[in-house]
Design a protein around this motif. Structure first.
Motif, PDB file in Angstrom:
ATOM      1  N   GLY A 123       0.805  -1.221   0.000  1.00 21.18           N
ATOM      2  CA  GLY A 123       0.000   0.000   0.000  1.00 21.18           C
ATOM      3  C   GLY A 123       0.830   1.259   0.000  1.00 21.18           C
ATOM      4  O   GLY A 123       0.417   2.282   0.532  1.00 21.18           O
ATOM      5  N   ILE A 124       2.013   1.206  -0.641  1.00 20.61           N
ATOM      6  CA  ILE A 124       2.948   2.330  -0.666  1.00 20.61           C
ATOM      7  C   ILE A 124       3.057   2.850  -2.100  1.00 20.61           C
ATOM      8  O   ILE A 124       3.263   2.073  -3.025  1.00 20.61           O
ATOM      9  N   ASP A 125       2.953   4.170  -2.292  1.00 21.63           N
ATOM     10  CA  ASP A 125       3.065   4.716  -3.649  1.00 21.63           C
ATOM     11  C   ASP A 125       4.526   4.871  -4.059  1.00 21.63           C
ATOM     12  O   ASP A 125       5.444   4.554  -3.286  1.00 21.63           O
ATOM     13  N   SER A 126       4.749   5.366  -5.265  1.00 21.81           N
ATOM     14  CA  SER A 126       6.110   5.460  -5.800  1.00 21.81           C
ATOM     15  C   SER A 126       6.978   6.471  -5.045  1.00 21.81           C
ATOM     16  O   SER A 126       8.195   6.446  -5.167  1.00 21.81           O
ATOM     17  N   ASP A 127       6.358   7.341  -4.264  1.00 22.26           N
ATOM     18  CA  ASP A 127       7.101   8.307  -3.447  1.00 22.26           C
ATOM     19  C   ASP A 127       7.278   7.834  -2.004  1.00 22.26           C
ATOM     20  O   ASP A 127       7.756   8.582  -1.159  1.00 22.26           O
ATOM     21  N   GLY A 128       6.844   6.595  -1.712  1.00 17.02           N
ATOM     22  CA  GLY A 128       6.993   6.044  -0.371  1.00 17.02           C
ATOM     23  C   GLY A 128       5.884   6.422   0.596  1.00 17.02           C
ATOM     24  O   GLY A 128       5.995   6.166   1.795  1.00 17.02           O
ATOM     25  N   MET A 129       4.805   7.017   0.094  1.00 18.59           N
ATOM     26  CA  MET A 129       3.678   7.426   0.939  1.00 18.59           C
ATOM     27  C   MET A 129       2.577   6.368   0.874  1.00 18.59           C
ATOM     28  O   MET A 129       2.459   5.639  -0.105  1.00 18.59           O
ATOM     29  N   ARG A 130       1.753   6.313   1.925  1.00 18.12           N
ATOM     30  CA  ARG A 130       0.629   5.365   1.941  1.00 18.12           C
ATOM     31  C   ARG A 130      -0.361   5.725   0.853  1.00 18.12           C
ATOM     32  O   ARG A 130      -0.678   6.899   0.652  1.00 18.12           O
ATOM     33  N   LEU A 131      -0.846   4.689   0.148  1.00 14.50           N
ATOM     34  CA  LEU A 131      -1.904   4.896  -0.832  1.00 14.50           C
ATOM     35  C   LEU A 131      -3.206   5.191  -0.106  1.00 14.50           C
ATOM     36  O   LEU A 131      -3.415   4.736   1.021  1.00 14.50           O
ATOM     37  N   GLU A 132      -4.070   5.946  -0.748  1.00  8.44           N
ATOM     38  CA  GLU A 132      -5.338   6.318  -0.136  1.00  8.44           C
ATOM     39  C   GLU A 132      -6.299   5.137  -0.093  1.00  8.44           C
ATOM     40  O   GLU A 132      -6.248   4.240  -0.938  1.00  8.44           O
ATOM     41  N   GLN A 133      -7.196   5.157   0.896  1.00  8.48           N
ATOM     42  CA  GLN A 133      -8.282   4.189   0.958  1.00  8.48           C
ATOM     43  C   GLN A 133      -9.193   4.446  -0.234  1.00  8.48           C
ATOM     44  O   GLN A 133      -9.281   5.579  -0.674  1.00  8.48           O
ATOM     45  N   PRO A 134      -9.787   3.483  -0.814  1.00  6.87           N
ATOM     46  CA  PRO A 134      -9.989   2.123  -0.342  1.00  6.87           C
ATOM     47  C   PRO A 134      -8.986   1.114  -0.885  1.00  6.87           C
ATOM     48  O   PRO A 134      -9.253  -0.080  -0.868  1.00  6.87           O
ATOM     49  N   MET A 135      -7.814   1.552  -1.396  1.00 11.65           N
ATOM     50  CA  MET A 135      -6.850   0.599  -1.943  1.00 11.65           C
ATOM     51  C   MET A 135      -6.452  -0.403  -0.875  1.00 11.65           C
ATOM     52  O   MET A 135      -5.887  -0.054   0.155  1.00 11.65           O
ATOM     53  N   PRO A 136      -6.768  -1.695  -1.116  1.00 11.30           N
ATOM     54  CA  PRO A 136      -6.382  -2.714  -0.140  1.00 11.30           C
ATOM     55  C   PRO A 136      -4.915  -3.093  -0.279  1.00 11.30           C
ATOM     56  O   PRO A 136      -4.267  -2.754  -1.273  1.00 11.30           O
ATOM     57  N   VAL A 137      -4.415  -3.780   0.698  1.00 12.04           N
ATOM     58  CA  VAL A 137      -3.090  -4.397   0.649  1.00 12.04           C
ATOM     59  C   VAL A 137      -3.330  -5.861   0.297  1.00 12.04           C
ATOM     60  O   VAL A 137      -4.090  -6.552   0.975  1.00 12.04           O
ATOM     61  N   TRP A 138      -2.709  -6.309  -0.780  1.00 14.99           N
ATOM     62  CA  TRP A 138      -2.934  -7.662  -1.292  1.00 14.99           C
ATOM     63  C   TRP A 138      -1.824  -8.600  -0.851  1.00 14.99           C
ATOM     64  O   TRP A 138      -0.658  -8.211  -0.807  1.00 14.99           O
ATOM     65  N   GLN A 139      -2.210  -9.833  -0.535  1.00  9.88           N
ATOM     66  CA  GLN A 139      -1.244 -10.887  -0.247  1.00  9.88           C
ATOM     67  C   GLN A 139      -1.430 -11.962  -1.316  1.00  9.88           C
ATOM     68  O   GLN A 139      -2.537 -12.480  -1.489  1.00  9.88           O
ATOM     69  N   MET A 140      -0.334 -12.265  -2.027  1.00 11.35           N
ATOM     70  CA  MET A 140      -0.354 -13.310  -3.046  1.00 11.35           C
ATOM     71  C   MET A 140       1.067 -13.801  -3.244  1.00 11.35           C
ATOM     72  O   MET A 140       2.023 -13.167  -2.786  1.00 11.35           O
ATOM     73  N   SER A 141       1.213 -14.923  -3.909  1.00 12.80           N
ATOM     74  CA  SER A 141       2.545 -15.480  -4.148  1.00 12.80           C
ATOM     75  C   SER A 141       3.327 -14.564  -5.087  1.00 12.80           C
ATOM     76  O   SER A 141       2.744 -13.771  -5.845  1.00 12.80           O
ATOM     77  N   ASP A 142       4.649 -14.668  -5.049  1.00 12.73           N
ATOM     78  CA  ASP A 142       5.495 -13.880  -5.950  1.00 12.73           C
ATOM     79  C   ASP A 142       5.162 -14.190  -7.407  1.00 12.73           C
ATOM     80  O   ASP A 142       5.142 -13.291  -8.250  1.00 12.73           O
ATOM     81  N   GLU A 143       4.905 -15.456  -7.709  1.00 15.01           N
ATOM     82  CA  GLU A 143       4.554 -15.851  -9.075  1.00 15.01           C
ATOM     83  C   GLU A 143       3.259 -15.162  -9.520  1.00 15.01           C
ATOM     84  O   GLU A 143       3.180 -14.620 -10.630  1.00 15.01           O
ATOM     85  N   ASP A 144       2.250 -15.158  -8.650  1.00 11.08           N
ATOM     86  CA  ASP A 144       0.992 -14.495  -8.983  1.00 11.08           C
ATOM     87  C   ASP A 144       1.181 -12.985  -9.136  1.00 11.08           C
ATOM     88  O   ASP A 144       0.613 -12.365 -10.039  1.00 11.08           O
ATOM     89  N   LEU A 145       1.985 -12.387  -8.283  1.00 14.71           N
ATOM     90  CA  LEU A 145       2.252 -10.956  -8.361  1.00 14.71           C
ATOM     91  C   LEU A 145       2.932 -10.614  -9.693  1.00 14.71           C
ATOM     92  O   LEU A 145       2.551  -9.655 -10.369  1.00 14.71           O
ATOM     93  N   ASN A 146       3.910 -11.411 -10.086  1.00 10.87           N
ATOM     94  CA  ASN A 146       4.581 -11.191 -11.373  1.00 10.87           C
ATOM     95  C   ASN A 146       3.609 -11.366 -12.539  1.00 10.87           C
ATOM     96  O   ASN A 146       3.650 -10.598 -13.509  1.00 10.87           O
ATOM     97  N   ASP A 147       2.739 -12.364 -12.454  1.00  7.90           N
ATOM     98  CA  ASP A 147       1.733 -12.571 -13.507  1.00  7.90           C
ATOM     99  C   ASP A 147       0.796 -11.378 -13.613  1.00  7.90           C
ATOM    100  O   ASP A 147       0.438 -10.955 -14.722  1.00  7.90           O
TER     101      ASP A 147
END
Length: 156
Positions: A123-147
């Motif tokens: 949930g971190i933007d390209s400047d290192g700041m927290r992304l605004e709600q409602p952006m969730p934080v996702w948990q997935m495998s590295d393979e799924d993230l790359n896909d």
């Protein structure tokens, strides 16, 4: 005891709201399992993986499991974003097409693959700041993230 009941009621209303939002999606697309050309596309539209590995999203108040919400619910089938609604809350979902992210949004620096991974999983933007709600934080495998990132690269 009253706080516990209130918490259960609020969580229940939130989950019901997500189902209603999904049912009345403003994007009007339907999905069949045979429609996907890649695992990344499946993840984008359904938050489920070909591998069967779990994908979860946390909004801070609750954790949602595979299939309860997806990238497309807020960012649309084309990734261009736009006006969104979650229960009685309206928000503006950003354009997450890879070409747009790599060019930078507003005054943020451009995203790289690694910065996109941080946005999705921390949930971190390209400047290192927290992304605004409602952006969730996702948990997935590295393979799924790359896909998923490879699929974002195909959105025009």
């Amino acid at each position: 005891m009253k706080k516990q009941v209130l918490a259960i009621v609020l969580i229940s209303v939130g989950v019901i709201g997500l189902f209603i939002l999904d049912f009345y999606s403003p994007y009007g697309y339907s999905i069949r399992s045979s429609d996907f050309k890649s695992n990344g596309e499946r993840i984008y539209f359904t938050a489920t993986s070909d591998s069967g590995k779990p994908i979860t999203a946390s909004t801070g108040q609750m954790t949602m499991h595979s299939g309860m919400m997806s990238c497309a619910n807020c960012h649309g089938p084309d990734g261009k974003g736009g006006a969104g609604r979650m229960m009685m809350w309206y928000f503006e979902a950003p354009d997450i097409r890879y070409s747009s992210l790599a060019a930078g949004h507003d005054e943020e620096k451009p995203y790289t693959d690694e910065l996109i991974k941080l946005a999705i999983t921390k949930g971190i933007d390209s400047d290192g700041m927290r992304l605004e709600q409602p952006m969730p934080v996702w948990q997935m495998s590295d393979e799924d993230l790359n896909d998923l990132i490879e699929f974002l690269k195909t959105l025009n």
